[in-house]
Scaffold this motif. Structure first.
Motif, PDB file in Angstrom:
ATOM      1  N   THR A   3       0.815  -1.217   0.000  1.00 13.00           N
ATOM      2  CA  THR A   3       0.000   0.000   0.000  1.00 13.00           C
ATOM      3  C   THR A   3       0.844   1.261   0.000  1.00 13.00           C
ATOM      4  O   THR A   3       0.411   2.299  -0.514  1.00 13.00           O
ATOM      5  CB  THR A   3      -0.954   0.008   1.207  1.00 13.00           C
ATOM      6  OG1 THR A   3      -0.197  -0.132   2.412  1.00 13.00           O
ATOM      7  CG2 THR A   3      -1.961  -1.114   1.109  1.00 13.00           C
ATOM      8  N   SER A 267       4.657   8.818   1.964  1.00  8.34           N
ATOM      9  CA  SER A 267       3.657   7.754   1.799  1.00  8.34           C
ATOM     10  C   SER A 267       3.634   6.821   3.000  1.00  8.34           C
ATOM     11  O   SER A 267       2.563   6.347   3.409  1.00  8.34           O
ATOM     12  CB  SER A 267       3.953   6.966   0.521  1.00  8.34           C
ATOM     13  OG  SER A 267       3.893   7.798  -0.621  1.00  8.34           O
ATOM     14  N   THR A 268       4.800   6.547   3.570  1.00  6.79           N
ATOM     15  CA  THR A 268       4.870   5.696   4.753  1.00  6.79           C
ATOM     16  C   THR A 268       4.123   6.332   5.918  1.00  6.79           C
ATOM     17  O   THR A 268       3.374   5.661   6.637  1.00  6.79           O
ATOM     18  CB  THR A 268       6.335   5.446   5.146  1.00  6.79           C
ATOM     19  OG1 THR A 268       7.025   4.826   4.054  1.00  6.79           O
ATOM     20  CG2 THR A 268       6.433   4.550   6.372  1.00  6.79           C
ATOM     21  N   ASP A 271       0.423   6.103   5.253  1.00  3.44           N
ATOM     22  CA  ASP A 271      -0.049   4.729   5.443  1.00  3.44           C
ATOM     23  C   ASP A 271      -0.161   4.391   6.929  1.00  3.44           C
ATOM     24  O   ASP A 271      -1.120   3.729   7.345  1.00  3.44           O
ATOM     25  CB  ASP A 271       0.916   3.768   4.750  1.00  3.44           C
ATOM     26  CG  ASP A 271       0.439   2.329   4.791  1.00  3.44           C
ATOM     27  OD1 ASP A 271      -0.625   2.048   4.198  1.00  3.44           O
ATOM     28  OD2 ASP A 271       1.128   1.495   5.403  1.00  3.44           O
ATOM     29  N   MET A 272       0.789   4.852   7.723  1.00  3.71           N
ATOM     30  CA  MET A 272       0.750   4.608   9.161  1.00  3.71           C
ATOM     31  C   MET A 272      -0.433   5.311   9.815  1.00  3.71           C
ATOM     32  O   MET A 272      -1.070   4.778  10.723  1.00  3.71           O
ATOM     33  CB  MET A 272       2.055   5.065   9.812  1.00  3.71           C
ATOM     34  CG  MET A 272       3.273   4.215   9.454  1.00  3.71           C
ATOM     35  SD  MET A 272       4.824   4.928  10.063  1.00  3.71           S
ATOM     36  CE  MET A 272       4.522   4.968  11.828  1.00  3.71           C
ATOM     37  N   ALA A 273      -0.750   6.522   9.323  1.00  6.54           N
ATOM     38  CA  ALA A 273      -1.864   7.286   9.885  1.00  6.54           C
ATOM     39  C   ALA A 273      -3.207   6.671   9.509  1.00  6.54           C
ATOM     40  O   ALA A 273      -4.180   6.757  10.256  1.00  6.54           O
ATOM     41  CB  ALA A 273      -1.792   8.735   9.409  1.00  6.54           C
ATOM     42  N   GLY A 274      -3.250   6.043   8.329  1.00  8.65           N
ATOM     43  CA  GLY A 274      -4.494   5.428   7.874  1.00  8.65           C
ATOM     44  C   GLY A 274      -5.551   6.482   7.565  1.00  8.65           C
ATOM     45  O   GLY A 274      -5.239   7.636   7.278  1.00  8.65           O
ATOM     46  N   GLY A 275      -6.804   6.078   7.619  1.00  8.46           N
ATOM     47  CA  GLY A 275      -7.892   7.011   7.411  1.00  8.46           C
ATOM     48  C   GLY A 275      -8.224   7.241   5.951  1.00  8.46           C
ATOM     49  O   GLY A 275      -7.724   6.559   5.051  1.00  8.46           O
ATOM     50  N   ALA A 278      -5.281   8.010   3.360  1.00  9.33           N
ATOM     51  CA  ALA A 278      -4.537   6.811   2.941  1.00  9.33           C
ATOM     52  C   ALA A 278      -5.367   5.962   1.989  1.00  9.33           C
ATOM     53  O   ALA A 278      -4.857   5.472   0.973  1.00  9.33           O
ATOM     54  CB  ALA A 278      -4.127   5.996   4.167  1.00  9.33           C
ATOM     55  N   ARG A 279      -6.650   5.776   2.302  1.00  6.25           N
ATOM     56  CA  ARG A 279      -7.509   4.953   1.440  1.00  6.25           C
ATOM     57  C   ARG A 279      -7.700   5.597   0.063  1.00  6.25           C
ATOM     58  O   ARG A 279      -7.690   4.909  -0.961  1.00  6.25           O
ATOM     59  CB  ARG A 279      -8.864   4.729   2.106  1.00  6.25           C
ATOM     60  CG  ARG A 279      -8.812   3.833   3.334  1.00  6.25           C
ATOM     61  CD  ARG A 279     -10.196   3.357   3.729  1.00  6.25           C
ATOM     62  NE  ARG A 279     -11.096   4.472   4.044  1.00  6.25           N
ATOM     63  CZ  ARG A 279     -11.217   5.016   5.243  1.00  6.25           C
ATOM     64  NH1 ARG A 279     -10.478   4.570   6.256  1.00  6.25           N
ATOM     65  NH2 ARG A 279     -12.065   6.002   5.461  1.00  6.25           N
ATOM     66  N   THR A 282      -4.424   5.341  -1.911  1.00  9.60           N
ATOM     67  CA  THR A 282      -4.217   3.953  -2.320  1.00  9.60           C
ATOM     68  C   THR A 282      -5.098   3.618  -3.518  1.00  9.60           C
ATOM     69  O   THR A 282      -4.636   2.983  -4.482  1.00  9.60           O
ATOM     70  CB  THR A 282      -4.531   2.992  -1.156  1.00  9.60           C
ATOM     71  OG1 THR A 282      -3.666   3.277  -0.056  1.00  9.60           O
ATOM     72  CG2 THR A 282      -4.330   1.545  -1.581  1.00  9.60           C
TER      73      THR A 282
END
Length: 369
Positions: A3, A267-268, A271-275, A278-279, A282
């Motif tokens: 991702t 990007s890392t 991705d770690m934060a999500g939400g 990030a979606r 992706t």
């Protein structure tokens, strides 16, 4: 799929659209010195040594993922080229920022371009499919990388990483020769400069994968990379364009790698934060193909609004890629970027969610890899 790399690709495609939207000069300078190398690096990131033992499988995968979509959509735009003039999406009066214009095709033009599309991945409608060179660039670069890597691996005792680095050095040396002496590969459109750069950066992606854990995400390295890109943007260093300079041999490898490391770190963190961010990135990164194909035609919706806003000649909707009037003073470039990225993906989502299931047919293209 990784991702983080998908988010990298999502950011990269947004930057590409932003550059095509004619953002302010310094922003465009910043984007162009690394955004296309980033795509080749992310492609090389997923290369596996298993393809040395089964090269035909790799070539088949590349042709299905790159040549077939290129063929399909190039013919689509070729068939509709003259229609674009009839409905005002292209214009013989208004051209691109260098003054070039396009014209309706004659029957002879049509079949000449059709043959070029099949035989050399060239001849597509440059004013509606301007990013399509990337399909040919990645196809040629990835297959040539495999050929060179297999030769070096079978004929030398170099380690896997050293073999990849040897391919990168060969590509770099060839482009130095090409730029220094004006040599061009005769069977590749525009002489193959981008394709050879593609070999180099594809190899960089392979090497990076080997050392990914050692490199990590160090802030000091990210700041150095940002500094390199800032210097490059300020001094108008070149990206992967067709009018390269010998100076690029010393600058483009640094800006290309620096851009990848910077975007990978960002990007890392995303991705770690999500939400939702990030979606969303992706999803964009997993569907870059559709943005490549349809962002220019999506720009026309914003050009229509700009014509109304400034009271311009409606013929300017046919400007390539965007309407140039007041483009460095207003903020229409932001709207072009949003619409150019979002509209193709909204249509894709509607198709996948509502249209395709009812018709029981798949979307007429493959996934972007």
């Amino acid at each position: 799929m990784n991702t983080i790399i998908s988010i990298c690709k999502g950011i990269a495609i947004i930057l590409m659209v932003m550059g095509h939207a004619e953002a302010p000069s310094l922003i465009c300078n910043f984007i162009y010195i690394f955004h296309m190398p980033l795509f080749f690096i992310t492609a090389g990131y997923f290369f596996s040594r298993k393809y040395l033992d089964d090269p035909w499988k790799f070539c088949e995968k590349r042709f299905k993922g790159l040549y077939i979509p290129f063929l399909k959509w190039s013919i689509f735009f070729l068939l509709l080229h003259n229609l674009w003039f009839e409905i005002g999406l292209l214009s013989e009066e208004y051209g691109n920022w260098t003054g070039g214009v396009t014209h309706p095709y004659t029957v002879n033009d049509f079949f000449h371009r059709l043959m070029l599309i099949f035989t050399s991945m060239h001849g597509y409608d440059e004013f509606m499919a301007g990013a399509f060179w990337f399909f040919r660039g990645l196809l040629v670069a990835s297959i040539m990388f495999l050929v060179l890597y297999k030769l070096i691996d079978s004929k030398t005792k170099l380690s896997p990483v050293a073999g990849v680095m040897a391919v990168c050095l060969i590509a770099l040396a060839f482009n130095a020769f090409r730029l220094g002496f004006g040599f061009k590969l005769p069977y590749i459109p525009n002489g193959g400069l981008r394709e050879v750069w593609g070999i180099f950066f594809f190899g960089i992606g392979v090497v990076y994968r080997y050392y990914e854990e050692r490199i990590g995400n160090r802030w000091w390295l990210t700041l150095i990379c940002l500094g390199i890109l800032g210097v490059g943007a300020w001094n108008h260093w070149c990206g992967m364009n067709n009018s390269g300079q010998l100076r690029d041999i010393a600058t483009l490898p640094f800006t290309g790698v620096a851009g990848f490391i910077l975007i990978k770190h960002i990007s890392t963190l995303i991705d770690m934060a999500g939400g939702v961010v990030a979606r969303t990135l992706t999803f964009i990164g997993n569907n870059t193909l559709y943005v490549f194909i349809f962002h220019i035609i999506s720009f026309k919706a914003v050009s229509f609004l700009k014509v109304i806003w400034y009271g311009l000649d409606p013929g300017q909707i046919g400007c390539h890629m965007v309407i140039h009037y007041n483009n460095h003073e207003d903020l229409f470039w932001l709207l072009y970027t949003i619409v150019g990225t979002a509209l193709p993906l909204i249509i894709l989502w509607v198709w996948r969610s509502h249209v395709s299931p009812r018709l029981s047919i798949p979307l007429l293209t493959g996934k972007s890899r």
